[in-house]
Design a protein around this motif. Structure first.
Motif, PDB file in Angstrom:
ATOM      1  N   HIS A  27     -72.932  32.214   6.680  1.00  0.00           N
ATOM      2  CA  HIS A  27     -74.063  31.331   6.956  1.00  0.00           C
ATOM      3  C   HIS A  27     -74.816  31.755   8.218  1.00  0.00           C
ATOM      4  O   HIS A  27     -75.284  30.910   8.980  1.00  0.00           O
ATOM      5  CB  HIS A  27     -73.578  29.887   7.085  1.00  0.00           C
ATOM      6  N   SER A  28     -74.920  33.046   8.435  1.00  0.00           N
ATOM      7  CA  SER A  28     -75.685  33.614   9.559  1.00  0.00           C
ATOM      8  C   SER A  28     -75.228  33.061  10.901  1.00  0.00           C
ATOM      9  O   SER A  28     -76.050  32.800  11.783  1.00  0.00           O
ATOM     10  CB  SER A  28     -77.181  33.361   9.375  1.00  0.00           C
ATOM     11  N   GLY A  29     -73.945  32.896  11.064  1.00  0.00           N
ATOM     12  CA  GLY A  29     -73.424  32.347  12.305  1.00  0.00           C
ATOM     13  C   GLY A  29     -72.617  33.354  13.092  1.00  0.00           C
ATOM     14  O   GLY A  29     -72.488  34.519  12.706  1.00  0.00           O
ATOM     15  N   SER A  60     -71.430  28.997  16.191  1.00  0.00           N
ATOM     16  CA  SER A  60     -72.756  28.493  15.850  1.00  0.00           C
ATOM     17  C   SER A  60     -73.105  29.044  14.476  1.00  0.00           C
ATOM     18  O   SER A  60     -72.792  30.196  14.167  1.00  0.00           O
ATOM     19  CB  SER A  60     -73.799  28.924  16.890  1.00  0.00           C
ATOM     20  N   GLU A  62     -75.560  27.873  10.543  1.00  0.00           N
ATOM     21  CA  GLU A  62     -76.472  26.964   9.859  1.00  0.00           C
ATOM     22  C   GLU A  62     -75.717  25.683   9.504  1.00  0.00           C
ATOM     23  O   GLU A  62     -74.495  25.703   9.333  1.00  0.00           O
ATOM     24  CB  GLU A  62     -77.000  27.625   8.589  1.00  0.00           C
TER      25      GLU A  62
END
Length: 112
Positions: A27-29, A60, A62
């Motif tokens: 999730h692009s973290g 961190s 989405e």
């Protein structure tokens, strides 16, 4: 934060943290810190156990990552309990720039 059985070895802890890292990366973290608090006594028994191994992962990602992370940790046999907490943006920025986040230093609870 997640709680593993008290007798959790390095492989069990690694499996749980890898599971979290995989979901966060999907999730692009980014995982900022993995704090291994070690064995702690429970205030009450969980699954007939009086102690557990605590791990705190700061990341961190989405917002959709929270639902998938909850599903993955709920299905994981090695996880007794977990809790996902959304930090205030000020604290999140502080963690992202702290020296412990760059070298993977272990976070410990305050007062210890």
């Amino acid at each position: 934060m997640l709680i593993l059985p008290a007798e959790a070895d390095e492989a069990t802890v690694g499996t749980a943290t890898d599971r979290i890292s995989t979901v966060v990366a999907k999730h692009s973290g980014q995982v900022h810190n993995i704090g291994r608090w070690g064995r702690r006594r429970f205030a009450y028994e969980i699954d007939d156990q009086g102690e557990g191994y605590y791990v705190v992962v700061t990341f961190s990602a989405e917002p959709a990552a929270q639902a998938e992370l909850g599903r993955a940790l709920n299905l994981a046999d090695e996880v007794l309990r977990y809790k996902v907490i959304v930090l205030p943006s000020k604290r999140e920025k502080q963690l992202a720039t702290s020296p412990a986040s760059t070298n993977g230093g272990g976070a410990t609870p305050q007062g210890e």
